[in-house]
Design a protein around this motif. Sequence first.
Motif, PDB file in Angstrom:
ATOM      1  N   PRO A  49       0.798  -1.229   0.000  1.00  0.00           N
ATOM      2  CA  PRO A  49       0.000   0.000   0.000  1.00  0.00           C
ATOM      3  C   PRO A  49       0.831   1.280   0.000  1.00  0.00           C
ATOM      4  CG  PRO A  49      -0.917  -1.567   1.538  1.00  0.00           C
ATOM      5  CD  PRO A  49       0.394  -2.143   1.067  1.00  0.00           C
ATOM      6  N   ASP A  50       2.019   1.247   0.611  1.00  0.00           N
ATOM      7  CA  ASP A  50       2.848   2.452   0.633  1.00  0.00           C
ATOM      8  C   ASP A  50       3.781   2.538  -0.576  1.00  0.00           C
ATOM      9  OD1 ASP A  50       4.749   0.530   1.205  1.00  0.00           O
ATOM     10  OD2 ASP A  50       5.269   1.332   3.176  1.00  0.00           O
ATOM     11  N   GLY A  51       3.722   1.549  -1.462  1.00  0.00           N
ATOM     12  CA  GLY A  51       4.501   1.576  -2.693  1.00  0.00           C
ATOM     13  C   GLY A  51       5.978   1.239  -2.529  1.00  0.00           C
ATOM     14  N   THR A  52       6.375   0.774  -1.355  1.00  0.00           N
ATOM     15  CA  THR A  52       7.798   0.507  -1.124  1.00  0.00           C
ATOM     16  C   THR A  52       8.178  -0.960  -1.241  1.00  0.00           C
ATOM     17  OG1 THR A  52       7.508   0.276   1.256  1.00  0.00           O
ATOM     18  CG2 THR A  52       7.976   2.501   0.401  1.00  0.00           C
ATOM     19  N   GLY A  53       7.191  -1.835  -1.398  1.00  0.00           N
ATOM     20  CA  GLY A  53       7.493  -3.258  -1.481  1.00  0.00           C
ATOM     21  C   GLY A  53       6.615  -3.956  -2.503  1.00  0.00           C
ATOM     22  N   ILE A  54       7.082  -5.102  -2.968  1.00  0.00           N
ATOM     23  CA  ILE A  54       6.264  -5.938  -3.847  1.00  0.00           C
ATOM     24  C   ILE A  54       6.369  -7.377  -3.372  1.00  0.00           C
ATOM     25  CG2 ILE A  54       6.342  -4.504  -5.925  1.00  0.00           C
ATOM     26  CD1 ILE A  54       8.565  -6.267  -7.004  1.00  0.00           C
ATOM     27  N   VAL A  55       5.324  -8.132  -3.635  1.00  0.00           N
ATOM     28  CA  VAL A  55       5.351  -9.571  -3.410  1.00  0.00           C
ATOM     29  C   VAL A  55       4.940 -10.218  -4.727  1.00  0.00           C
ATOM     30  CG1 VAL A  55       3.004  -9.636  -2.442  1.00  0.00           C
ATOM     31  CG2 VAL A  55       4.591 -11.499  -1.969  1.00  0.00           C
ATOM     32  N   ALA A  62       6.693 -17.454  -3.056  1.00  0.00           N
ATOM     33  CA  ALA A  62       6.433 -16.012  -3.088  1.00  0.00           C
ATOM     34  C   ALA A  62       7.733 -15.314  -2.715  1.00  0.00           C
ATOM     35  CB  ALA A  62       5.328 -15.624  -2.114  1.00  0.00           C
ATOM     36  N   ALA A  63       8.058 -14.278  -3.448  1.00  0.00           N
ATOM     37  CA  ALA A  63       9.251 -13.485  -3.163  1.00  0.00           C
ATOM     38  C   ALA A  63       8.808 -12.095  -2.735  1.00  0.00           C
ATOM     39  CB  ALA A  63      10.140 -13.408  -4.403  1.00  0.00           C
ATOM     40  N   VAL A  64       9.348 -11.618  -1.621  1.00  0.00           N
ATOM     41  CA  VAL A  64       9.002 -10.316  -1.067  1.00  0.00           C
ATOM     42  C   VAL A  64      10.221  -9.406  -1.217  1.00  0.00           C
ATOM     43  CG1 VAL A  64       8.135  -9.078   0.952  1.00  0.00           C
ATOM     44  CG2 VAL A  64       7.519 -11.488   0.605  1.00  0.00           C
ATOM     45  N   TYR A  65      10.030  -8.247  -1.863  1.00  0.00           N
ATOM     46  CA  TYR A  65      11.128  -7.329  -2.161  1.00  0.00           C
ATOM     47  C   TYR A  65      10.882  -5.954  -1.556  1.00  0.00           C
ATOM     48  CZ  TYR A  65      12.421 -10.704  -5.751  1.00  0.00           C
ATOM     49  OH  TYR A  65      12.777 -11.844  -6.401  1.00  0.00           O
ATOM     50  N   ASP A  66      11.957  -5.324  -1.115  1.00  0.00           N
ATOM     51  CA  ASP A  66      11.956  -3.930  -0.698  1.00  0.00           C
ATOM     52  C   ASP A  66      12.449  -3.126  -1.898  1.00  0.00           C
ATOM     53  OD1 ASP A  66      13.049  -1.365   0.229  1.00  0.00           O
ATOM     54  OD2 ASP A  66      12.678  -2.155   2.239  1.00  0.00           O
ATOM     55  N   LEU A  67      11.584  -2.302  -2.498  1.00  0.00           N
ATOM     56  CA  LEU A  67      11.948  -1.568  -3.705  1.00  0.00           C
ATOM     57  C   LEU A  67      12.972  -0.474  -3.433  1.00  0.00           C
ATOM     58  CD1 LEU A  67       8.457  -1.273  -5.408  1.00  0.00           C
ATOM     59  CD2 LEU A  67      10.343  -2.766  -6.059  1.00  0.00           C
ATOM     60  N   GLY A  68      12.883   0.171  -2.271  1.00  0.00           N
ATOM     61  CA  GLY A  68      13.830   1.237  -1.949  1.00  0.00           C
ATOM     62  C   GLY A  68      15.252   0.726  -1.821  1.00  0.00           C
ATOM     63  N   LYS A  69      15.394  -0.400  -1.149  1.00  0.00           N
ATOM     64  CA  LYS A  69      16.723  -0.984  -0.940  1.00  0.00           C
ATOM     65  C   LYS A  69      17.122  -1.930  -2.067  1.00  0.00           C
ATOM     66  CE  LYS A  69      16.216  -0.790   4.064  1.00  0.00           C
ATOM     67  NZ  LYS A  69      16.056  -1.577   5.280  1.00  0.00           N
ATOM     68  N   VAL A  86      -1.181 -10.913  -1.210  1.00  0.00           N
ATOM     69  CA  VAL A  86      -1.566  -9.501  -1.064  1.00  0.00           C
ATOM     70  C   VAL A  86      -1.062  -8.961   0.272  1.00  0.00           C
ATOM     71  CG1 VAL A  86      -3.595  -9.658  -2.562  1.00  0.00           C
ATOM     72  CG2 VAL A  86      -3.848 -10.070  -0.113  1.00  0.00           C
ATOM     73  N   TRP A  87      -0.744  -7.670   0.299  1.00  0.00           N
ATOM     74  CA  TRP A  87      -0.302  -6.978   1.513  1.00  0.00           C
ATOM     75  C   TRP A  87      -1.505  -6.508   2.317  1.00  0.00           C
ATOM     76  CZ3 TRP A  87       4.919  -6.036   2.578  1.00  0.00           C
ATOM     77  CH2 TRP A  87       5.802  -6.253   1.532  1.00  0.00           C
ATOM     78  N   SER A  88      -1.361  -6.483   3.647  1.00  0.00           N
ATOM     79  CA  SER A  88      -2.351  -5.808   4.490  1.00  0.00           C
ATOM     80  C   SER A  88      -2.092  -4.307   4.377  1.00  0.00           C
ATOM     81  CB  SER A  88      -2.239  -6.276   5.940  1.00  0.00           C
ATOM     82  OG  SER A  88      -0.987  -5.943   6.497  1.00  0.00           O
ATOM     83  N   PRO A  89      -3.118  -3.466   4.616  1.00  0.00           N
ATOM     84  CA  PRO A  89      -2.941  -2.016   4.467  1.00  0.00           C
ATOM     85  C   PRO A  89      -1.830  -1.423   5.330  1.00  0.00           C
ATOM     86  CG  PRO A  89      -5.259  -2.540   4.634  1.00  0.00           C
ATOM     87  CD  PRO A  89      -4.495  -3.817   4.916  1.00  0.00           C
ATOM     88  N   ASP A  90      -1.576  -2.005   6.504  1.00  0.00           N
ATOM     89  CA  ASP A  90      -0.523  -1.494   7.381  1.00  0.00           C
ATOM     90  C   ASP A  90       0.844  -2.137   7.097  1.00  0.00           C
ATOM     91  OD1 ASP A  90      -0.906  -4.056   8.331  1.00  0.00           O
ATOM     92  OD2 ASP A  90      -1.472  -3.435  10.358  1.00  0.00           O
ATOM     93  N   ARG A  91       0.896  -2.989   6.080  1.00  0.00           N
ATOM     94  CA  ARG A  91       2.109  -3.698   5.649  1.00  0.00           C
ATOM     95  C   ARG A  91       2.640  -4.651   6.719  1.00  0.00           C
ATOM     96  NH1 ARG A  91       7.625  -1.456   2.825  1.00  0.00           N
ATOM     97  NH2 ARG A  91       8.313  -3.559   2.519  1.00  0.00           N
ATOM     98  N   LYS A  92       1.768  -5.043   7.648  1.00  0.00           N
ATOM     99  CA  LYS A  92       2.146  -5.966   8.716  1.00  0.00           C
ATOM    100  C   LYS A  92       2.145  -7.414   8.227  1.00  0.00           C
ATOM    101  CE  LYS A  92       0.675  -7.216  13.409  1.00  0.00           C
ATOM    102  NZ  LYS A  92      -0.299  -6.914  14.462  1.00  0.00           N
TER     103      LYS A  92
END
Length: 186
Positions: A49-55, A62-69, A86-92
Motif C-alpha cells: 500500500p505504501d509503494g515501497t514493497g512488492i510480493v 512467493a518473493a518479497v522485495y523492498d523496492l527502496g533498498k 496480497v499486503w495488508s494495508p498497514d504492511r504488517k
Amino acid sequence: DGSLLVSDESEGISKLTLSGGDGPLRVNRSLLLHSKSAEAQFGWLNVSPDGTGIVITGQGAAAVYDLGKKSTLSIITEQPMISRAVWSPDRKWIATGYWNNRVSGGAEAHIFTPDGKRVQKLPAGSCAPAFTPDGRRLILGSTHEYVEWDTATWQELRRHPREASGLDMGLSAFSSAANLMVLQAS
C-alpha cells in the motif's frame, strides 16, 4: 511518485516513469528485477500500500522485495500451491491464496510477515485473499464461497455463498471506507 510497475515474464519487473517537463514526454524504463533469477519467475505481483514493497508469486513460492533498498526481504516456500499474495494495508502481513485446479482437499490460505514468518493458516479451497481497506478483515474468495476473517483474532466472521461456473477464485473489491464490499458472482 507517479511511476508504474510493469511485469513481463520474458524480462522481469520494470519501473516506468515519465520525463520531459515542458517538452515532449518520454517514458523511462528501469529494470528492477530480471526474470532469469530463480525467485523472479512469477505469475502474480502485488505492490504494498505504501509503494515501497512488492510480493510476487509463482512456481511454488512467493518473493518479497523492498523496492527502496532493491533487496529481497524473504522467499516464502512453506505453502504448497501458493497463489495470489496480497499486503495488508498497514504492511504488517502478507496473505497468500491457494490454487489447485483438481479441487483436492487440504487447501489453506496462509498469513506471513514480510520477513517470511508464518503467523496463521486458515482453511480454504482454491482462493484469492483480499484485505479490507482498514485491515480489520481478510476475505478469502473461493469457487463456492467468500469467508470473512477478523484479523485481530483470526476468527471466522461470516460466509457468503458463491457458485461459479468454473474453478475460478472469487475476487473482491472495497470502497475506501470499507463500508461497501463487491464480490464476484461468477
